[in-house]
Write a protein that holds these residues in place. Structure first.
Motif, PDB file in Angstrom:
ATOM      1  N   GLY A  70       0.818  -1.206   0.000  1.00 25.57           N
ATOM      2  CA  GLY A  70       0.000   0.000   0.000  1.00 25.57           C
ATOM      3  C   GLY A  70       0.846   1.249   0.000  1.00 25.57           C
ATOM      4  O   GLY A  70       1.822   1.369  -0.736  1.00 25.57           O
ATOM      5  N   TRP A  71       0.489   2.190   0.885  1.00 25.54           N
ATOM      6  CA  TRP A  71       1.197   3.470   0.958  1.00 25.54           C
ATOM      7  C   TRP A  71       2.356   3.431   1.951  1.00 25.54           C
ATOM      8  O   TRP A  71       2.916   4.460   2.295  1.00 25.54           O
ATOM      9  N   GLY A  72       2.685   2.237   2.429  1.00 29.59           N
ATOM     10  CA  GLY A  72       3.907   2.063   3.227  1.00 29.59           C
ATOM     11  C   GLY A  72       3.743   2.187   4.731  1.00 29.59           C
ATOM     12  O   GLY A  72       4.730   2.088   5.463  1.00 29.59           O
ATOM     13  N   GLY A  73       2.517   2.378   5.215  1.00 28.98           N
ATOM     14  CA  GLY A  73       2.314   2.599   6.647  1.00 28.98           C
ATOM     15  C   GLY A  73       2.754   1.443   7.517  1.00 28.98           C
ATOM     16  O   GLY A  73       3.399   1.636   8.552  1.00 28.98           O
ATOM     17  N   ALA A  74       2.421   0.211   7.119  1.00 32.99           N
ATOM     18  CA  ALA A  74       2.788  -0.958   7.914  1.00 32.99           C
ATOM     19  C   ALA A  74       4.300  -1.170   7.913  1.00 32.99           C
ATOM     20  O   ALA A  74       4.904  -1.466   8.954  1.00 32.99           O
ATOM     21  N   ALA A  75       4.920  -1.008   6.746  1.00 34.17           N
ATOM     22  CA  ALA A  75       6.371  -1.188   6.637  1.00 34.17           C
ATOM     23  C   ALA A  75       7.108  -0.183   7.515  1.00 34.17           C
ATOM     24  O   ALA A  75       8.077  -0.538   8.211  1.00 34.17           O
ATOM     25  N   LEU A  76       6.664   1.060   7.492  1.00 32.93           N
ATOM     26  CA  LEU A  76       7.305   2.097   8.303  1.00 32.93           C
ATOM     27  C   LEU A  76       7.133   1.814   9.792  1.00 32.93           C
ATOM     28  O   LEU A  76       8.065   1.983  10.580  1.00 32.93           O
ATOM     29  N   TYR A  77       5.939   1.365  10.182  1.00 33.97           N
ATOM     30  CA  TYR A  77       5.670   1.042  11.587  1.00 33.97           C
ATOM     31  C   TYR A  77       6.594  -0.085  12.054  1.00 33.97           C
ATOM     32  O   TYR A  77       7.172  -0.019  13.148  1.00 33.97           O
TER      33      TYR A  77
END
Length: 372
Positions: A166-173
């Motif tokens: 997606g927009w990277g939220g999970a990866a960044l978290y």
């Protein structure tokens, strides 16, 4: 004369659910065009949804309307040629071959980052949140991510793959809170561009590619809201790819919408306007696909949480209509409202489920209490 006959047929179908035509309840249907009844009988939800987009009818509580329709299985009483044709196409053709993999990215996830940024939480998580002891969407999405990464037992320095980032939220978290290195892949160029800027972290790498091209090894693999795009003809290969890329002592988590029955197609309206080539898996289709490859460690069900998530997304869109009006048409907003609230009703009726499935290649050694 025919309009009256068609109206009577629709009224008889809706009566067991307590739904009236031009009634006073919030879930009743207010009809603006009498051609609606024939359209429903001829085309089912495709006709019903398109008629709403065309402003042929309105309803103050679409989620409640769909809850009543699905809870009382009224949808089962309207069999249309469109549904048959969609199911047949799904059986004959592989609608999710690599050459079609980027279609959903182009037609849905590229709709507009402005829309999604106003609709979603600040982490841009476009999947079901986890609402236990949470008062708002922001908290519920963070709790969902914490739940996933605790189940995966992330440790600093691990190499992690996010399929459908997606927009990277999970990866960044994961990178910030667990100290891991994450590679995220997506089939949406707008998502990829946004995620690369949004994450802005050396521990996160975003790639525009199809999962079938993956070959690197990872300690952990997860996908959140991506499995719905794999297609039943590809389920086995999907798990073979994960097996190819996952360390032998690794863990994999699939967060997906699920259905109560096996399917070879999706709802015709959803397929045409929202998620082309999508398909909701049944539990038996998933277990059959990973059998002999992975060991099941946990299967977590929390369907009502998606009802709460979809309602929150709809409220966010409504609050930001003035900011979005210049970019999107009234017909688009009617389509989007129908999408969010009809799906909310489907989850409340338990027609749709949310599953988190934890898998390992060889079984977790020793005692392991799966987080809840």
């Amino acid at each position: 004369m025919f309009d009256t006959q068609f109206k009577r047929q629709v009224e008889n179908l809706l009566e067991p659910a307590g739904i009236s035509i031009n009634g006073t309840n919030a879930w009743d249907i207010r009809v603006h065009d009498s051609r609606l009844f024939q359209r429903i009988l001829a085309h089912g939800n495709l006709g019903f949804g398109e008629a709403y987009m065309d402003a042929w009818w309105d309803c103050d509580a679409i989620d409640e309307l769909f809850f009543r329709i699905l809870h009382n299985r009224i949808n089962k009483k309207i069999a249309t040629f469109g549904i048959f044709a969609s199911s047949l196409a799904g059986r004959i053709f592989n609608l999710q071959v690599p050459s079609r993999a980027f279609t959903v990215g182009e037609r849905h996830y590229n709709t507009g980052n402005d829309l999604f940024s106003l609709m979603l939480d600040t982490g841009m998580n476009y999947s079901c949140a986890y609402w236990g002891n949470c008062n708002n969407l922001e908290q519920a999405q963070q709790k969902k991510l914490q739940l996933i990464f605790d189940k995966l037992r992330l440790k600093p320095g691990m190499k992690v793959l996010d399929i459908g980032c997606g927009w990277g939220g999970a990866a960044l978290y994961a990178a910030k809170h667990y100290g891991v290195n994450v590679t995220g892949i997506t089939v949406s160029n707008k998502q990829a561009q946004f995620a690369q800027q949004f994450c802005n972290d050396p521990s996160v790498s975003i790639k525009l590619c199809d999962y079938r091209s993956l070959n690197d090894k990872y300690d952990r693999i997860y996908s959140i809201g991506m499995f719905e795009h794999v297609g039943y003809k590809n389920y086995r290969h999907y798990f073979e790819v994960i097996d190819r890329c996952l360390a032998k002592d690794g863990l994999c988590l699939i967060h997906t919408i699920g259905g109560n029955e096996q399917s070879t197609s999706t709802d015709p309206w959803i397929s045409k306007y929202i998620f082309p080539n999508s398909m909701i898996p049944a539990a038996s289709q998933i277990t059959g696909a990973y059998e002999g490859i992975f060991v099941l460690e946990d299967w977590h069900v929390f369907a009502h949480d998606y009802y709460l998530t979809l309602k929150s997304w709809h409220q966010n869109v409504q609050k930001n209509l003035e900011k979005l009006n210049q970019q999107y048409s009234e017909r688009f907003f009617r389509m989007w409202k129908y999408y969010l609230l009809s799906c909310a009703g489907a989850f409340r009726a338990r027609k749709l489920q949310i599953w988190q499935i934890l898998l390992s290649p060889q079984g977790i050694k020793g005692l392991y209490r799966v987080p809840r």
